[in-house]
Design a protein around this motif. Sequence first.
Motif, PDB file in Angstrom:
ATOM      1  N   UNK A   5       0.830  -1.206   0.000  1.00 51.93           N
ATOM      2  CA  UNK A   5       0.000   0.000   0.000  1.00 51.93           C
ATOM      3  C   UNK A   5       0.865   1.257   0.000  1.00 51.93           C
ATOM      4  N   UNK A   6       0.397   2.255  -0.726  1.00 55.63           N
ATOM      5  CA  UNK A   6       1.096   3.541  -0.780  1.00 55.63           C
ATOM      6  C   UNK A   6       0.417   4.486   0.217  1.00 55.63           C
ATOM      7  N   UNK A   7       0.974   4.555   1.425  1.00 56.37           N
ATOM      8  CA  UNK A   7       0.375   5.377   2.477  1.00 56.37           C
ATOM      9  C   UNK A   7       0.491   6.868   2.193  1.00 56.37           C
ATOM     10  N   UNK A   8       1.355   7.245   1.282  1.00 62.31           N
ATOM     11  CA  UNK A   8       1.529   8.660   0.953  1.00 62.31           C
ATOM     12  C   UNK A   8       0.587   9.114  -0.158  1.00 62.31           C
ATOM     13  N   UNK A   9      -0.131   8.186  -0.787  1.00 64.51           N
ATOM     14  CA  UNK A   9      -1.014   8.519  -1.902  1.00 64.51           C
ATOM     15  C   UNK A   9      -2.005   9.644  -1.576  1.00 64.51           C
ATOM     16  N   UNK A  10      -2.673   9.634  -0.414  1.00 62.30           N
ATOM     17  CA  UNK A  10      -3.606  10.730  -0.133  1.00 62.30           C
ATOM     18  C   UNK A  10      -2.919  12.104  -0.121  1.00 62.30           C
ATOM     19  N   UNK A  16      -0.730  22.258  -4.011  1.00 64.08           N
ATOM     20  CA  UNK A  16       0.461  22.855  -3.397  1.00 64.08           C
ATOM     21  C   UNK A  16       0.120  23.719  -2.178  1.00 64.08           C
ATOM     22  N   UNK A  17      -0.950  24.495  -2.241  1.00 60.62           N
ATOM     23  CA  UNK A  17      -1.332  25.347  -1.113  1.00 60.62           C
ATOM     24  C   UNK A  17      -1.789  24.498   0.064  1.00 60.62           C
ATOM     25  N   UNK A  18      -2.530  23.423  -0.187  1.00 58.79           N
ATOM     26  CA  UNK A  18      -2.955  22.546   0.902  1.00 58.79           C
ATOM     27  C   UNK A  18      -1.744  21.894   1.562  1.00 58.79           C
ATOM     28  N   UNK A  19      -0.752  21.491   0.770  1.00 62.31           N
ATOM     29  CA  UNK A  19       0.469  20.917   1.348  1.00 62.31           C
ATOM     30  C   UNK A  19       1.171  21.955   2.222  1.00 62.31           C
ATOM     31  N   UNK A  20       1.214  23.206   1.750  1.00 60.99           N
ATOM     32  CA  UNK A  20       1.844  24.267   2.531  1.00 60.99           C
ATOM     33  C   UNK A  20       1.106  24.463   3.852  1.00 60.99           C
ATOM     34  N   UNK A  21      -0.205  24.504   3.808  1.00 60.92           N
ATOM     35  CA  UNK A  21      -1.006  24.681   5.023  1.00 60.92           C
ATOM     36  C   UNK A  21      -0.788  23.507   5.974  1.00 60.92           C
ATOM     37  N   UNK A  22      -0.787  22.288   5.460  1.00 62.33           N
ATOM     38  CA  UNK A  22      -0.573  21.123   6.321  1.00 62.33           C
ATOM     39  C   UNK A  22       0.818  21.147   6.943  1.00 62.33           C
ATOM     40  N   UNK A  23       1.819  21.548   6.174  1.00 67.12           N
ATOM     41  CA  UNK A  23       3.184  21.679   6.733  1.00 67.12           C
ATOM     42  C   UNK A  23       3.189  22.652   7.903  1.00 67.12           C
ATOM     43  N   UNK A  56      -7.654  13.615   3.025  1.00 69.82           N
ATOM     44  CA  UNK A  56      -6.951  12.651   3.874  1.00 69.82           C
ATOM     45  C   UNK A  56      -7.930  11.728   4.604  1.00 69.82           C
ATOM     46  N   UNK A  57      -9.230  12.009   4.461  1.00 71.42           N
ATOM     47  CA  UNK A  57     -10.284  11.213   5.079  1.00 71.42           C
ATOM     48  C   UNK A  57     -10.120  11.135   6.594  1.00 71.42           C
ATOM     49  N   UNK A  58      -9.911  12.315   7.194  1.00 70.98           N
ATOM     50  CA  UNK A  58      -9.820  12.433   8.651  1.00 70.98           C
ATOM     51  C   UNK A  58     -10.804  13.500   9.104  1.00 70.98           C
ATOM     52  N   UNK A  67      -1.498  11.809  11.065  1.00 71.69           N
ATOM     53  CA  UNK A  67      -1.335  10.965   9.882  1.00 71.69           C
ATOM     54  C   UNK A  67      -0.086  11.377   9.098  1.00 71.69           C
ATOM     55  N   UNK A  68       0.144  12.679   8.991  1.00 77.26           N
ATOM     56  CA  UNK A  68       1.320  13.172   8.270  1.00 77.26           C
ATOM     57  C   UNK A  68       2.610  12.670   8.913  1.00 77.26           C
ATOM     58  N   UNK A  69       2.669  12.682  10.228  1.00 78.96           N
ATOM     59  CA  UNK A  69       3.859  12.190  10.922  1.00 78.96           C
ATOM     60  C   UNK A  69       3.931  10.664  10.916  1.00 78.96           C
ATOM     61  N   UNK A  70       2.790  10.016  11.129  1.00 78.79           N
ATOM     62  CA  UNK A  70       2.762   8.550  11.192  1.00 78.79           C
ATOM     63  C   UNK A  70       3.197   7.914   9.868  1.00 78.79           C
ATOM     64  N   UNK A  71       2.813   8.513   8.750  1.00 76.18           N
ATOM     65  CA  UNK A  71       3.171   7.960   7.446  1.00 76.18           C
ATOM     66  C   UNK A  71       4.558   8.402   6.985  1.00 76.18           C
ATOM     67  N   UNK A  72       5.137   9.360   7.701  1.00 75.29           N
ATOM     68  CA  UNK A  72       6.451   9.865   7.306  1.00 75.29           C
ATOM     69  C   UNK A  72       6.384  11.055   6.371  1.00 75.29           C
ATOM     70  N   UNK A  73       5.171  11.483   5.976  1.00 77.16           N
ATOM     71  CA  UNK A  73       5.042  12.608   5.059  1.00 77.16           C
ATOM     72  C   UNK A  73       5.636  13.876   5.661  1.00 77.16           C
ATOM     73  N   UNK A  74       5.361  14.130   6.922  1.00 71.99           N
ATOM     74  CA  UNK A  74       5.855  15.357   7.556  1.00 71.99           C
ATOM     75  C   UNK A  74       7.377  15.356   7.627  1.00 71.99           C
TER      76      UNK A  74
END
Length: 107
Positions: A5-10, A16-23, A56-58, A67-74
Amino acid sequence: MNGPPNYLAPFETLTPRQRQVLRLLARGLPPNNIATTTFVSVATIRSHIVGILSKLDVESVVAAVALAYRTGWAEADLVLAVEKVGEDLGGLVLAVPSAGSIDTPDH
């Protein structure tokens, strides 16, 4: 047979702006500070947060950041940011020790 499974897919579905906000949320900034930092309204940031939660379905910002930290995305995102800073500084490499490599006193 499917691959792993690709946990980073979501996270790949975020704009790009949503990624910036999540960061910025992952770094602990509240929506009003994110709005100031990104030069948009708090309502716009809240709209981005709604999109992030949906993709992200949260159900909460805390769950999205977890989820960002758990999957390693952060962490991966932080490494990319450090690499980008290094490029901007003419290739200067910034070394950050991993938690396991830090010596601590034995008291």
